[in-house]
Design a protein around this motif. Structure first.
Motif: not given
Length: 267
Positions: A184-206, A247-250
């Motif tokens: 559970f720790s691996l999956f959700f902490s990785l999900s959190f890191i990936l959510s930061i990346y995807l959100f940052s990528h969305l902003l970088s397209t601007q 999970v909430s942060m993600t």
């Protein structure tokens, strides 16, 4: 190793596949990976909330949940007419830099997590989360051993459905909360890191037209954000890896991403 991989795959199925099916049937603007994550958790939690309020048996809830998920998956496959290979090739060929970043983060963080793991030294919050999950697990185990129906716990009596889901999967795999906490720790902490990346990528397209610059900016943002949240024992991704908070942060990053995507003018 297999005992660690199987729980991660099961968690991934429940947290991605039902939501993916919904997003295929009713497209939503935004990153499809994040949307699949958010919708899957919404289906899981809302069905849990509904059946707990009306005090249905656990088996009735699980049967209904899996039946509903199966119907969604079948309808999704029918709608896309089994053109997954073509769609996957098109997706990977349009944004290879973005997907390379996803793979790089997944591999790098998985190696880091295998070495460091979640923060478990006393008196960390980790043990409080273990206690709450184990309490649900013992209740489920006693119910099974007695062979009687047991209604779902009401939401008011449980700090978070997260602990009940941990206990339910642990019971299915005949493990305890400590054994399954790593997955559970691996999956959700990785999900959190990936959510930061995807959100940052969305902003970088601007900010950048180059796909390479967008991916590099998103990677840099992910690294800086992770370092800003701590690098030692009390690093956020270690200290709260096994908790409902991460999970909430993600989901927060997923929702912000959807809001930004839906507010963009059509071109």
């Amino acid at each position: 190793m297999l005992a660690k991989i199987i729980p991660v795959l099961l968690i991934g199925f429940h947290c991605l596949v039902p939501g993916w099916a919904v997003s295929r049937l009713w497209p939503i603007k935004g990153c499809q990976l994040g949307i699949s994550f958010g919708l899957s958790l919404a289906i899981l939690v809302l069905s849990y909330a509904l059946f707990s309020v009306i005090r249905f048996d656990i088996n009735i809830w699980l049967t209904s949940y899996y039946f509903f998920s199966l119907v969604l998956i079948i309808c999704a496959f029918k709608k896309i007419q089994f053109t997954i290979p073509k769609k996957a090739h098109k997706l990977l060929s349009t944004e290879p830099e973005k997907h390379f970043g996803l793979v790089l983060i997944t591999v790098t963080y998985s190696v880091y997590f295998a070495i460091a793991g979640p923060y478990t030294e006393l008196p960390s919050d980790y043990w409080q989360h273990i206690y709450r999950s184990q309490a649900h697990l013992l209740e489920i185990s006693q119910t099974i051993s007695m062979g009687v129906d047991h209604p779902l716990p009401q939401l008011a009596q449980s700090p978070s459905p997260y602990y009940f889901f941990v206990a339910l999967l642990a019971s299915f795999l005949s493990q305890n909360s400590i054994d399954i906490s790593g997955s559970f720790s691996l999956f959700f902490s990785l999900s959190f890191i990936l959510s930061i990346y995807l959100f940052s990528h969305l902003l970088s397209t601007q900010c950048f037209k180059s796909k390479t610059y967008q991916a590099v900016a998103a990677l840099a943002s992910t690294v800086i954000t992770s370092l800003w949240m701590g690098t030692a024992s009390f690093a956020y991704i270690r200290y709260y890896a096994f908790s409902p908070g991460i999970v909430s942060m993600t989901l927060l990053f997923v929702v912000f991403g959807v809001l930004i995507s839906t507010q963009r003018p059509r071109t």
